[in-house]
Design a protein around this motif. Structure first.
Motif, PDB file in Angstrom:
ATOM      1  N   ASN A  86     -12.089 -37.390  15.353  1.00  0.00           N
ATOM      2  CA  ASN A  86     -13.121 -37.660  14.147  1.00  0.00           C
ATOM      3  C   ASN A  86     -13.598 -36.384  13.670  1.00  0.00           C
ATOM      4  O   ASN A  86     -14.179 -36.622  12.467  1.00  0.00           O
ATOM      5  N   ALA A 107     -18.652 -42.867  19.825  1.00  0.00           N
ATOM      6  CA  ALA A 107     -18.787 -42.766  18.418  1.00  0.00           C
ATOM      7  C   ALA A 107     -20.108 -43.578  18.001  1.00  0.00           C
ATOM      8  O   ALA A 107     -20.198 -44.623  18.437  1.00  0.00           O
ATOM      9  N   ASN A 118     -12.926 -46.734  12.693  1.00  0.00           N
ATOM     10  CA  ASN A 118     -13.635 -45.600  12.410  1.00  0.00           C
ATOM     11  C   ASN A 118     -13.432 -44.692  13.499  1.00  0.00           C
ATOM     12  O   ASN A 118     -14.248 -43.927  14.125  1.00  0.00           O
ATOM     13  N   VAL A 119     -12.608 -44.685  14.447  1.00  0.00           N
ATOM     14  CA  VAL A 119     -11.924 -43.785  15.392  1.00  0.00           C
ATOM     15  C   VAL A 119     -10.514 -43.334  14.958  1.00  0.00           C
ATOM     16  O   VAL A 119      -9.779 -44.044  14.351  1.00  0.00           O
ATOM     17  N   TYR A 174     -15.037 -41.947   7.409  1.00  0.00           N
ATOM     18  CA  TYR A 174     -15.344 -43.095   7.824  1.00  0.00           C
ATOM     19  C   TYR A 174     -15.198 -44.201   6.638  1.00  0.00           C
ATOM     20  O   TYR A 174     -15.319 -43.998   5.743  1.00  0.00           O
TER      21      TYR A 174
END
Length: 513
Positions: free
Chosen positions: A504, A306, A426-427, A511
């Motif tokens: 994602n 990512a 953010n995953v 995010y």
């Protein structure tokens, strides 16, 4: 599809509910609906308007505070002594380690860098071990794996008291680095099982604050230990390793008794609290039907590659050049500034800057919970470190350089919480989070490979400032694409209970800045 024979009860109920319901995708605008009859009840939905879970916000707040009291102190204590065990060689140096081991040339620096991967063989082994260590933590369970790491590096730290040659010290420090490799990312991963995304960074700050605090505590401990005449055949710097290693091992044993792998196995939570704890995490995982998915290659790749993982890993690496350098060389820096002071006085002079650093490492991440923005706070704290190094390169005045230590330690340690917390939130899945944190910490520890001067430290911190701005722009651009529907096609032909596999790429994922 989930196997109901092996799934947790709340997971089976959720899958059955989704199989019975016909989900229709509605507005792409994110919705948060509050029951008009009470402001304490929050109804959260995903970005398509589908209800995820119904949460009593007041009960959620009470539960979060209860979780804080039960898990943050024991994790912080383990990390505190991990960092003390890592950095106590700096205290041992000015207590006579170099003389007794007859170190010459750059052998002391090699002892430091062995722990931080500077030798090629150790660098390779550490890089290979970091991510597997966090996946091992997921497989065994963090309530068991983290105490295991603590006991192991406690015993190894204790063993440093009995080395009598450069080669023996090198070997023990090498093993100590391997034992510590799983602790930092393991704690970050563990928080993901208990806290919602917006809550993680501050909790990481609470235990990462122990890094600068360890310098102060280590200095106080070392100055106190050095007042002891001797313990049998153990004396001076050997006592530092012996006593601190025994304390660390005892903390690890206590942690094994106190820690639970996840809310469902916590003896100190009621059945209602266990369900609420699961619901809190469930509400934060868009498109997911399970809290703890099995280890799989898809999620591992997603976590490692990512953009948010790689950029945060690079920032952590650059920041760690400063943090580890200050941790190891602060006693030496102070000794250079105040050469006429006694050994114990030099140890004590290292304490105040570390206390300031610990406080700031709690305060700055706490601010992110209020403003719900990590990047903006990072843009404000990075200049503190930059200013500190400008002072270092522009003057030789001892008082000014001592003051610069305060600025550097006020700004730099908090980036450990920022970068790891920012990567963790953010995953989309549990496995991806374990892999992402392993990757970020692996990259961060590579920062210890580099021993650089003040000018280059100044340059690395300016680079961190620029990378923070880049990541903010990336996140805002990507979220706008999701708002515009550019990710909707990923849901075509996907069953609701399988949507979590999109990770994602799920259109409902956003995010966090």
């Amino acid at each position: 599809m989930m196997n109901p024979d092996t799934a947790l009860p709340h997971e089976v109920d959720l899958v059955k509910k989704q199989e019975l319901e016909h989900l229709e995708f509605g507005s792409k605008e994110q919705v948060s609906v509050v029951d008009p009859s009470t402001t304490n009840v929050l109804l959260e939905t995903d970005d398509f308007g589908n209800e995820i879970v119904h949460i009593d916000q007041a009960a959620s707040d009470r539960l979060r505070r209860k979780i804080d009291l039960h898990i943050v102190p024991i994790l912080a204590l383990q990390y505190l002594f991990a960092f003390i065990d890592r950095a106590n060689i700096g205290n041992a140096r000015i207590a006579g380690l170099e003389k007794d081991l007859k170190l010459t040339g750059n052998q002391y620096n090699i002892l430091l860098s062995t722990l931080l991967n500077a030798s090629f063989s150790f660098y390779v082994s550490y890089v290979i071990f970091e991510i597997p260590a966090n996946l091992f933590t997921k497989w065994l369970g963090p309530g068991k794996a983290i105490p295991l790491f603590t006991v192991t590096f406690g015993i190894l730290s204790l063993s440093c008291a009995f080395v009598n040659s450069y080669g023996a010290a090198l070997a023990v420090r090498f093993l100590l680095g391997l034992a510590e490799a799983g602790l930092f990312p393991g704690i970050g991963y563990y928080f993901g099982r208990w806290y919602r995304r917006e809550e993680i960074t501050f909790r990481m700050g609470l235990y990462i604050a122990c890094a600068p605090l360890a310098g102060g505590v280590g200095g106080l401990l070392a100055s106190g230990i050095l007042k002891i005449d001797g313990i049998g055949q153990v004396h001076s710097w050997q006592q530092i390793f012996l006593i601190e290693g025994i304390i660390t091992t005892a903390i690890g044993i206590a942690a094994y008794i106190l820690m639970a792998d996840r809310p469902e196995t916590a003896r100190w939570l009621s059945p209602e609290e266990k369900k609420l704890a699961a619901d809190r995490i469930k509400a934060d995982q868009v498109g997911s039907t399970t809290l703890l998915e099995g280890i799989n290659v898809r999620a591992i790749k997603e976590g490692i590659f990512a953009t948010t993982t790689l950029v945060n890993g690079l920032m952590f690496m650059l920041n760690n050049i400063t943090v580890t350098g200050v941790a190891f060389f602060a006693p030496t820096i102070v000794a250079t500034i105040y050469p006429t002071k006694s050994t114990i006085q030099k140890q004590l002079y290292t304490v105040p800057p570390y206390i300031v650093g610990a406080l700031c490492t709690c305060i700055f991440p706490y601010i992110t919970t209020r403003v719900k923005r990590r990047g903006v706070v990072m843009l404000c704290t990075a200049p503190l470190v930059i200013t500190g190094y400008i002072i270092f390169v522009s003057t030789t005045n001892s008082q000014a350089r001592y003051g610069a230590l305060f600025l550097i330690l006020a700004g730099s340690p908090s980036f450990g919480a920022f970068t790891n917390g920012w990567a963790a939130i953010n995953v989309a899945s549990d496995t991806a989070r374990a892999a992402a944190l392993g990757c970020v910490v692996m990259m961060g520890n590579c920062g210890g490979l580099i021993s650089i001067g003040n000018f280059l430290n100044l340059a690395t911190n300016i680079t961190v400032l620029g990378l923070t701005g880049y990541l903010l722009l990336f996140i805002r651009h990507n979220n706008k694409k999701r708002d515009a529907g550019n990710y909707d096609h990923h849901l075509v032909g996907v069953r609701p209970e399988e949507a979590y596999k999109l990770g994602n790429n799920h259109p409902g994922f956003r995010y966090k800045t």
